[in-house]
Design a protein around this motif. Structure first.
Motif, PDB file in Angstrom:
ATOM      1  N   SER A   1       0.816  -1.213   0.000  1.00 25.23           N
ATOM      2  CA  SER A   1       0.000   0.000   0.000  1.00 25.23           C
ATOM      3  C   SER A   1       0.853   1.268   0.000  1.00 25.23           C
ATOM      4  N   LEU A   2       2.006   1.236   0.691  1.00 24.49           N
ATOM      5  CA  LEU A   2       2.884   2.413   0.750  1.00 24.49           C
ATOM      6  C   LEU A   2       3.421   2.749  -0.630  1.00 24.49           C
ATOM      7  N   MET A   3       3.851   1.706  -1.376  1.00 26.24           N
ATOM      8  CA  MET A   3       4.405   1.959  -2.705  1.00 26.24           C
ATOM      9  C   MET A   3       3.325   2.476  -3.650  1.00 26.24           C
ATOM     10  N   ILE A   4       2.112   1.901  -3.513  1.00 27.96           N
ATOM     11  CA  ILE A   4       1.029   2.309  -4.410  1.00 27.96           C
ATOM     12  C   ILE A   4       0.650   3.773  -4.151  1.00 27.96           C
ATOM     13  N   THR A   5       0.461   4.120  -2.857  1.00 27.84           N
ATOM     14  CA  THR A   5       0.071   5.504  -2.547  1.00 27.84           C
ATOM     15  C   THR A   5       1.190   6.489  -2.890  1.00 27.84           C
ATOM     16  N   ARG A   6       2.433   6.036  -2.700  1.00 21.02           N
ATOM     17  CA  ARG A   6       3.571   6.914  -3.010  1.00 21.02           C
ATOM     18  C   ARG A   6       3.641   7.206  -4.509  1.00 21.02           C
ATOM     19  N   THR A   7       3.439   6.154  -5.305  1.00 16.02           N
ATOM     20  CA  THR A   7       3.467   6.307  -6.757  1.00 16.02           C
ATOM     21  C   THR A   7       2.315   7.191  -7.234  1.00 16.02           C
ATOM     22  N   ALA A   8       1.126   6.937  -6.658  1.00 12.54           N
ATOM     23  CA  ALA A   8      -0.042   7.723  -7.049  1.00 12.54           C
ATOM     24  C   ALA A   8       0.141   9.198  -6.704  1.00 12.54           C
ATOM     25  N   LEU A   9       0.743   9.483  -5.520  1.00 12.89           N
ATOM     26  CA  LEU A   9       0.980  10.863  -5.106  1.00 12.89           C
ATOM     27  C   LEU A   9       1.901  11.585  -6.090  1.00 12.89           C
ATOM     28  N   HIS A  10       2.979  10.928  -6.524  1.00 10.04           N
ATOM     29  CA  HIS A  10       3.910  11.545  -7.468  1.00 10.04           C
ATOM     30  C   HIS A  10       3.222  11.830  -8.802  1.00 10.04           C
ATOM     31  N   LEU A  11       2.371  10.879  -9.244  1.00  6.38           N
ATOM     32  CA  LEU A  11       1.663  11.086 -10.508  1.00  6.38           C
ATOM     33  C   LEU A  11       0.719  12.294 -10.426  1.00  6.38           C
ATOM     34  N   VAL A  12      -0.023  12.346  -9.289  1.00  6.43           N
ATOM     35  CA  VAL A  12      -0.966  13.445  -9.117  1.00  6.43           C
ATOM     36  C   VAL A  12      -0.236  14.790  -9.047  1.00  6.43           C
ATOM     37  N   VAL A  13       0.865  14.846  -8.275  1.00  7.62           N
ATOM     38  CA  VAL A  13       1.602  16.110  -8.123  1.00  7.62           C
ATOM     39  C   VAL A  13       2.127  16.604  -9.468  1.00  7.62           C
ATOM     40  N   VAL A  14       2.752  15.698 -10.248  1.00  2.00           N
ATOM     41  CA  VAL A  14       3.295  16.099 -11.543  1.00  2.00           C
ATOM     42  C   VAL A  14       2.172  16.542 -12.483  1.00  2.00           C
ATOM     43  N   THR A  15       1.051  15.827 -12.450  1.00  4.57           N
ATOM     44  CA  THR A  15      -0.083  16.183 -13.314  1.00  4.57           C
ATOM     45  C   THR A  15      -0.629  17.562 -12.957  1.00  4.57           C
ATOM     46  N   VAL A  16      -0.806  17.807 -11.640  1.00  2.00           N
ATOM     47  CA  VAL A  16      -1.330  19.106 -11.205  1.00  2.00           C
ATOM     48  C   VAL A  16      -0.359  20.234 -11.569  1.00  2.00           C
ATOM     49  N   VAL A  17       0.924  19.990 -11.341  1.00  2.00           N
ATOM     50  CA  VAL A  17       1.932  21.015 -11.681  1.00  2.00           C
ATOM     51  C   VAL A  17       1.903  21.335 -13.172  1.00  2.00           C
ATOM     52  N   CYS A  18       1.770  20.322 -14.001  1.00  2.00           N
ATOM     53  CA  CYS A  18       1.706  20.553 -15.455  1.00  2.00           C
ATOM     54  C   CYS A  18       0.458  21.345 -15.826  1.00  2.00           C
ATOM     55  N   TYR A  19      -0.669  21.010 -15.204  1.00  2.00           N
ATOM     56  CA  TYR A  19      -1.911  21.717 -15.480  1.00  2.00           C
ATOM     57  C   TYR A  19      -1.780  23.204 -15.112  1.00  2.00           C
ATOM     58  N   ILE A  20      -1.218  23.477 -13.907  1.00  2.00           N
ATOM     59  CA  ILE A  20      -1.042  24.867 -13.460  1.00  2.00           C
ATOM     60  C   ILE A  20      -0.071  25.608 -14.391  1.00  2.00           C
ATOM     61  N   ALA A  21       1.000  24.925 -14.789  1.00  2.00           N
ATOM     62  CA  ALA A  21       2.009  25.554 -15.649  1.00  2.00           C
ATOM     63  C   ALA A  21       1.399  25.970 -16.984  1.00  2.00           C
ATOM     64  N   ARG A  22       0.591  25.090 -17.590  1.00  2.00           N
ATOM     65  CA  ARG A  22      -0.044  25.445 -18.852  1.00  2.00           C
ATOM     66  C   ARG A  22      -1.016  26.610 -18.681  1.00  2.00           C
ATOM     67  N   GLY A  23      -1.714  26.627 -17.537  1.00  2.00           N
ATOM     68  CA  GLY A  23      -2.627  27.730 -17.258  1.00  2.00           C
ATOM     69  C   GLY A  23      -1.899  29.057 -17.106  1.00  2.00           C
ATOM     70  N   VAL A  24      -0.743  29.020 -16.431  1.00  2.00           N
ATOM     71  CA  VAL A  24       0.056  30.240 -16.264  1.00  2.00           C
ATOM     72  C   VAL A  24       0.522  30.769 -17.616  1.00  2.00           C
ATOM     73  N   ILE A  25       0.972  29.853 -18.471  1.00  2.00           N
ATOM     74  CA  ILE A  25       1.450  30.280 -19.790  1.00  2.00           C
ATOM     75  C   ILE A  25       0.317  30.892 -20.604  1.00  2.00           C
ATOM     76  N   ARG A  26      -0.861  30.239 -20.604  1.00  2.00           N
ATOM     77  CA  ARG A  26      -1.989  30.782 -21.368  1.00  2.00           C
ATOM     78  C   ARG A  26      -2.389  32.168 -20.859  1.00  2.00           C
ATOM     79  N   LYS A  27      -2.439  32.318 -19.523  1.00  2.00           N
ATOM     80  CA  LYS A  27      -2.795  33.614 -18.963  1.00  2.00           C
ATOM     81  C   LYS A  27      -1.758  34.669 -19.313  1.00  2.00           C
TER      82      LYS A  27
END
Length: 866
Positions: free
Chosen positions: A139-165
């Motif tokens: 469970s630790l490895m699964i949640t750890r992997t999922a957290l990294h995926l979510v963080v990178v995805t959110v950061v990419c989404y925010i970055a694209r939004g900043v560029i568009r703005k």
């Protein structure tokens, strides 16, 4: 990213930022690979990609967008190599987050997506590797992997939004900027159009006012018309300022370079500011004689720069004066013309100095402001100076005045001095100036600096006294050739100075309102007092002063004045009117040619330096027109050229006479008598009665007849006879000098003055076998001998010149001695008649110790007390 944003290069700096972080990644990756024993071949590939990125950056072959993609792809390759190692699986998210933040600065959303996809691929690969190797997914490895995926995805989404703005904001700002620029262009177009529309009726007002002034006899009405004309001229100048500023603001200034002579430019400026100069404000113009004679730049813009600087100084000076200093700094491309304008005016605070170059700004703006104008002067000066590749500095202190310095590059066309004297060794200059009459110490400093710089630069000596007692002592002890006196000093003892003027050229520096007494022999140097009018006086032979019984008057002679400066037209009309001349004007050589096709004139006065077609070219074209259609009209050069050889040059080009600006009345009268038919010349007595014209003592055609009728020859006739005996054809020399005896005497005097030196130098160069310098000497003898009428000696010198070009020593020695002997005989005759008597110098004059302390002398080594 929007192409327009790319073209504006808002994100240009991001390329270097990406490369810097890429360099850090490569270094860290190499170090970790070495420590952990990763694949060497892969590290080499990473370095190869790194090298390719820097080569692309340095060569700049690809577009900025394409280069960024090259860097990003190479970085993702290195990131993939780093991330596929199990030890780096969970570090990869942090590394890619840093890269995503860096890629925001590029403004390209697709690069953020590239990072995101790379991360997903690496994570998927690592999960597959862990699964195939039997790794247990707790469970630790699964949640750890999922957290990294979510963080990178959110950061990419925010970055694209900043560029568009960011892009939206930039596009909106760009749109507003374009709108403002379009509005400014429309405003400038409006100003230009309305300026043109206003200029047309203003020109009509000025022109028709001038016509009315010529017809009107009532002095009061004439004065009122002059005020109207001056107001119209001022409005015209302001319209011109608006047009100039519009061109500066729209960055549409065109540079039209042409050759010019500084003396002509300054003369035009002085003429134009005379009418508006306040009489209680002193204007002092100091010109370094080492400035080249002919330079090249945009003369119109340079004239406006100087004019605006002087106008500003006069406008903001309530008491004291304005000092204008011209100097030159030699450079590889020519010179930098340095213009310094100092005033004793109100000065500026630091905050005002920061605002002074803003358009329409005035230090005393508001409803109660005390000065006129639009507030564009320094903005125009700054814009013109920058357009001419120069620079400007400003130094000011509130209540103590302002100093503006401008430096503008100039090409040098003729590097000889802008001022020269015909025979400085013969000059004995005296001056009576009591500068203590000026309460402002800066004004005294201005005048002292100007006089000192002039006499040092010209290598002459001027002895100056500052009270009448010392001046009389100095005059008794020294035989002066020229004396300069201020108006107030002249009025202290008019009789004494007038008596001195009978034997010496006396120049009085005065305002235009000054009128000497009837029959006065003094010359007037109108203020502002500066070097070029002084040069005109100094290049006048004391023996040429002629006083007629009555004032010269022309019987209906018609004169055309050709000058590009409108104020010179006014001045010329005022001066020529006193001689009964009917004056027409033209602004250019082309306009003059068009005028004479349809009108008869008796004499043309032609300025030299004019835009488009200079005076020499205009004169030659007019000669062509008159030669084909009408009689040959005399053309007189009317120019501010202060070089001693100017007259000779203009006569050689084909002019019939020469008058220097500012116009000296004695010289003008002499030229009028020479070029106009005798039937047009008469003299008006002091009571207004017309008397017969006296016989001209310098009548060329009567010289030989007089010598036959008289038992005793005059000195001039004796000299001509002796010159004929040594091979000089006097008539030929006189024809070269347009039958002007005075001018011929000047040429002879110059010819003989350095004859001995030329003979000595030629012999020395021959002994040293210095053939280039020998060639220069004999070339001078060749050309000057032809001028005075000695064609045989000229041909002999020409043969020596040709031999010197070929370094043919044997041929030179065959005739050198004979040529120099013949040359020496001519020089000996000239010096026998034209060398002045030895004069007592000031140092030999008996004066008391107390007198010595008060009599000042300026000389080439500096100003010190005599």
């Amino acid at each position: 990213m929007n192409r327009r944003m790319q073209e504006k290069d808002y994100f240009k700096a991001s390329q270097l930022v990406v490369l810097v972080f890429y360099s850090i990644l490569v270094v860290m990756l190499t170090a970790e690979s070495f420590l952990l024993g990763w694949e060497t071949w892969a590290v080499m590939l990473v370095w190869a990609g790194f090298a390719i990125s820097w080569v692309v950056h340095i060569r700049q072959d690809l577009s900025p967008n394409a280069r960024l993609w090259v860097y990003a792809l190479m970085m993702m390759g290195g990131t993939f190599f780093y991330g596929i190692h199990v030890t780096s699986t969970y570090d990869l998210g942090l590394v890619l987050t840093v890269f995503i933040l860096i890629f925001i600065s590029t403004g390209i959303p697709a690069l953020i997506t590239l990072c995101q996809v790379t991360y997903y691929i690496v994570i998927a690969y690592n999960i597959y590797q862990m699964y195939t190797s039997g790794e247990i997914f707790d469970s630790l490895m699964i949640t750890r992997t999922a957290l990294h995926l979510v963080v990178v995805t959110v950061v990419c989404y925010i970055a694209r939004g900043v560029i568009r703005k960011w892009i939206d904001i930039m596009e909106e700002s760009e749109s507003e900027k374009e709108m403002l620029a379009e509005t400014a262009d429309r405003l400038n177009d409006f100003l230009a159009n309305i300026s043109h529309e206003i200029r047309t009726p203003i020109n009509a007002v000025i022109g028709l006012t001038g016509v009315c002034m010529e017809k009107e006899k009532d002095p009061q009405i004439r004065q009122d018309l002059a005020s109207v004309s001056e107001a119209g001229r001022r409005v015209g100048d302001q319209i011109s300022d608006i047009l100039d500023y519009s061109e500066i603001d729209m960055d549409s200034l065109a540079v039209n370079n042409e050759d010019y002579i500084l003396s002509s430019l300054i003369s035009d400026i002085v003429t134009s500011i005379k009418l508006q100069r306040k009489l209680d404000i002193e204007l002092v113009i100091d010109v370094d004689p080492s400035i080249p004679l002919i330079m090249n730049t945009d003369v119109g813009k340079l004239k406006k720069i100087i004019r605006h600087l002087i106008d500003n100084g006069l406008k903001y000076t309530k008491e004291g004066g304005v000092y204008v200093h011209f100097t030159a700094e030699k450079r590889d491309y020519g010179i930098n013309l340095c213009i310094e304008v100092r005033d004793t005016g109100i000065g500026m605070s630091k905050s005002e100095m920061e605002m002074v170059f803003h358009r329409f700004y005035q230090a005393d703006s508001g409803r109660t402001r005390s000065t006129s104008g639009l507030g564009l002067g320094l903005s125009i000066v700054n814009g013109f100076t920058r357009r001419l590749n120069g620079f400007l500095t400003l130094d000011s202190e509130l209540g103590k005045g302002t100093t503006v310095r401008v430096s503008i590059p100039q090409k040098v066309i003729d590097d000889s001095s802008c001022m020269s004297l015909r025979d400085p060794e013969r000059l004995r200059l005296g001056a009576y100036f009591h500068f203590e009459k000026y309460p402002n110490p800066h004004v005294r400093e201005f005048y002292n600096s100007m006089i000192k710089d002039m006499v040092i630069g010209l290598r002459v000596v001027m002895q100056r006294a500052d009270n009448m007692t010392e001046f009389k002592t100095l005059a008794d002890a020294t035989k002066f050739t020229h004396v300069f006196v201020a108006k107030e000093e002249y009025e202290e003892d008019v009789e004494f100075i007038e008596e001195m003027a009978k034997e010496t050229i006396v120049a009085v520096i005065a305002d235009d309102s000054f009128v000497p007494r009837k029959g006065s022999r003094i010359r007037i140097v109108p203020k502002p007092f500066y070097c070029y009018p002084v040069m005109s006086i100094l290049n006048t032979d004391p023996g040429s002063v002629e006083i007629e019984e009555g004032r010269l008057y022309t019987n209906g002679a018609r004169a055309l004045v050709v000058d590009d400066e409108p104020m010179n037209h006014i001045v010329a009309k005022g001066i020529f009117a006193r001689y009964g001349l009917k004056v027409y004007t033209a602004d250019s050589g082309k306009e003059a040619i068009d005028f004479i096709r349809n009108h008869e004139v008796d004499v043309i006065f032609m300025d030299h330096m004019m835009p488009g077609m200079d005076g020499v070219e205009a004169m030659k074209r007019i000669r062509s027109v008159y030669g084909k259609e009408k009689k040959d009209v005399p053309i007189v050069a009317l120019t501010a050229n202060a070089v001693s050889t100017a007259k000779e040059m203009f006569i050689r080009e084909g002019f019939d006479g020469f008058v220097a600006k500012p116009i000296e009345l004695g010289e003008l009268e002499r030229v009028l008598k020479k070029v106009l038919p005798k039937s047009m010349i008469s003299y008006v007595a002091s009571d207004g009665e017309v008397v017969d014209a006296p016989v001209d003592a310098l009548d060329v055609d009567n010289v030989r007849e007089q010598s036959e009728e008289s038992e005793q020859l005059s000195p001039r006739e004796a000299m001509y006879k002796d010159l004929e005996s040594v091979g000089v054809n006097v008539q030929s020399g006189l024809n070269y000098c347009q039958k002007d005896h005075d001018f011929y005497a000047e040429v002879l005097e110059q010819y003989g003055s350095d004859g001995a030196k030329k003979i000595r130098n030629a012999s020395d160069y021959l002994e040293k076998k210095d053939f280039p310098n020998y060639e220069i000497i004999v070339h001078a003898i060749k050309s000057t001998s032809l001028m005075i009428g000695n064609a045989h000696l000229s041909e002999e010198a020409k043969a020596l010149e040709e031999a010197a070009k070929k370094s043919d020593e044997a041929r030179i020695r065959q005739t050198h001695d004979a040529v120099m002997e013949e040359f020496g005989k001519v020089v000996e005759v000239i010096l026998r008649y034209l060398t002045p008597e030895t004069e007592t110098s000031a140092s030999e004059a008996p004066t008391s110790e107390s007198d010595d302390d008060e009599i000042l002398e300026f000389g080439p080594e500096g100003g010190d007390e005599a």
